[in-house]
Write a protein that holds these residues in place. Structure first.
Motif: not given
Length: 187
Positions: A49-61, A63-69, A163-172
């Motif tokens: 979806l990002v590559e097709r320029k449909k969305v921009i994703i800033y953060a996500f996780v 989880m075993p039974n749900h997700l947050h974006i 399975y989270s964007s946390a490392n991205f925000y920590m390391t770039g």
């Protein structure tokens, strides 16, 4: 402070050009994402979806039974919003795998519905409009700390959960190839 994060108005639909905190939950809270293959389906779908320029994703996780974006709907995907495409595609891929490997698991998602025979995602995901940098930062902090909750105890520090964007925000460094740093867009 965290308690107040969810006391915001719930939107039933997202609109193009706005940033949202989005929570999508598996039907009946079934822990489908304990299977790494299914987490990869989610990651691949977000990347497409990002590559097709449909969305921009800033953060996500995931989880075993749900997700947050935290994401922005950039443009329609044909006749539907990208979040609807996300739900359709992930459901299709996961059910396809279950059908070939475990019909009993697939039957856990059977519904009596005119639209479909099986439902992976609960109806009406939570979508909260992010109209300030402060809100975005609160939600991203919540997302990154979610795997540390006592209920889950999936890791010892946010950046160690794969399975989270946390490392991205920590390391770039974007291991996923689809993240955008919110600080580049929210001043």
């Amino acid at each position: 402070m965290i308690e107040n994060i969810f006391k915001q108005e719930r939107n039933s639909k997202m609109i193009e050009g706005e940033v949202y905190f989005w929570t999508d939950t598996i039907k009946d809270w079934y822990c489908v994402f304990e299977n790494p293959l299914y987490k990869q389906v989610v990651l691949n779908t977000m990347k497409e979806l990002v590559e097709r320029k449909k969305v921009i994703i800033y953060a996500f996780v995931i989880m075993p039974n749900h997700l947050h974006i935290v994401w922005k709907m950039v443009q329609m995907n044909g006749k539907e919003m990208p979040y609807a495409s996300f739900n359709k595609f992930t459901s299709h891929k996961i059910f396809e795998d279950m059908k070939s490997k475990s019909m009993s698991k697939l039957m856990s998602f059977k519904v009596d519905d005119q639209e479909r025979k099986f439902r992976l995602w609960q109806r009406d995901p939570l979508a909260v409009l992010m109209d300030s940098k402060v809100k975005v930062e609160q939600k991203i902090d919540y997302i990154h700390r979610n795997p540390l909750q006592e209920k889950w105890s999936l890791c010892e520090s946010p950046e160690n959960y794969p399975y989270s964007s946390a490392n991205f925000y920590m390391t770039g460094f974007d291991n996923f190839g689809f993240l955008t740093d919110y600080r580049n867009e929210f001043y």
